[in-house]
Write a protein that holds these residues in place. Structure first.
Motif, short mmCIF file in Angstrom:
data_model
loop_
_atom_site.label_atom_id
_atom_site.label_comp_id
_atom_site.label_asym_id
_atom_site.label_seq_id
_atom_site.Cartn_x
_atom_site.Cartn_y
_atom_site.Cartn_z
N GLY A 1 0.82 -1.21 0.00
CA GLY A 1 0.00 0.00 0.00
C GLY A 1 0.85 1.26 0.00
N LEU A 2 1.91 1.26 0.80
CA LEU A 2 2.81 2.40 0.84
C LEU A 2 3.53 2.58 -0.50
CD1 LEU A 2 4.19 4.71 2.31
CD2 LEU A 2 5.78 3.04 3.31
N SER A 3 3.93 1.49 -1.12
CA SER A 3 4.62 1.61 -2.41
C SER A 3 3.69 2.21 -3.47
CB SER A 3 5.20 0.28 -2.87
OG SER A 3 4.20 -0.60 -3.33
N GLU A 4 2.40 1.89 -3.42
CA GLU A 4 1.45 2.49 -4.37
C GLU A 4 1.32 4.00 -4.14
OE1 GLU A 4 0.05 1.13 -7.12
OE2 GLU A 4 1.39 -0.53 -6.61
N LYS A 5 1.33 4.42 -2.88
CA LYS A 5 1.29 5.86 -2.58
C LYS A 5 2.55 6.55 -3.11
CE LYS A 5 -1.59 5.74 1.55
NZ LYS A 5 -1.65 6.00 2.98
N ILE A 6 3.70 5.91 -2.92
CA ILE A 6 4.97 6.48 -3.38
C ILE A 6 4.97 6.64 -4.90
CG2 ILE A 6 7.45 6.01 -3.61
CD1 ILE A 6 7.21 4.74 -0.72
N LYS A 7 4.43 5.64 -5.61
CA LYS A 7 4.38 5.71 -7.07
C LYS A 7 3.57 6.92 -7.55
CE LYS A 7 4.80 0.76 -7.85
NZ LYS A 7 4.07 -0.47 -8.25
N LYS A 8 2.59 7.35 -6.75
CA LYS A 8 1.74 8.48 -7.13
C LYS A 8 2.25 9.80 -6.57
CE LYS A 8 -2.25 5.45 -7.25
NZ LYS A 8 -3.43 5.00 -6.54
N ASP A 9 3.27 9.76 -5.73
CA ASP A 9 3.81 10.95 -5.07
C ASP A 9 4.55 11.80 -6.10
OD1 ASP A 9 5.42 12.80 -3.61
OD2 ASP A 9 5.44 11.46 -1.88
N PRO A 10 4.16 13.07 -6.29
CA PRO A 10 4.79 13.91 -7.31
C PRO A 10 6.26 14.25 -7.03
CG PRO A 10 3.27 15.20 -5.99
CD PRO A 10 3.10 13.76 -5.58
#
Length: 143
Positions: A62-71
């Motif tokens: 879940g955290l890696s998915e957030k990181i992928k979307k982090d600008p």
């Protein structure tokens, strides 16, 4: 039952990701990681990030998915991910190192022994680890 999982990624550090933004990332780690039982290490250079994330598989993914979307990140590449038996960074809710600077910041309570291990790692001595994720870390630190 928790499935212990480790994920290592690299990404490009966007030009507008300044020191203030790095402090925001670290503040978020300090606030959120203990409650999610996430540990790891974040290393940055002027242009790149490398992060090791350890914890429950669902939390890590879940955290890696957030990181992928982090600008603040560009081109997130997962370099290693798999179920593991034990943590490499059991007491580090997020250690941080800017390779272009000399200071080391620990975003968690850490023993003197763990600090020495980290310092040895940053000097390139991770020969004691026989782990593909750590080999990625060694390659990144050597750049």
């Amino acid at each position: 039952m928790e499935t212990l999982y480790r994920l290592v990624y690299t990404s490009a550090r966007r030009k507008d990701c300044d020191d203030k933004e790095i402090q925001n990332i670290l503040a978020s780690c300090k606030k959120n990681n203990p409650g999610k039982n996430i540990t790891g290490l974040l290393i940055q250079t002027e242009n790149r990030f490398l992060q090791v994330i350890e914890g429950d598989k669902d939390e890590v993914l879940g955290l890696s998915e957030k990181i992928k979307k982090d600008p603040r990140h560009g081109g997130v590449n997962i370099r290693f991910e798999q179920k593991v038996d034990k943590r490499l960074f059991p007491n580090w809710h997020m250690a941080f190192k800017d390779i272009s600077k000399d200071d080391i910041q620990f975003q968690s309570k850490i023993s003197e022994e763990d600090k020495k291990s980290y310092e040895a790692m940053m000097e390139g001595d991770i020969s004691a680890y026989n782990d593909r994720g750590m080999n990625v870390l060694k390659t990144f630190v050597s750049m």
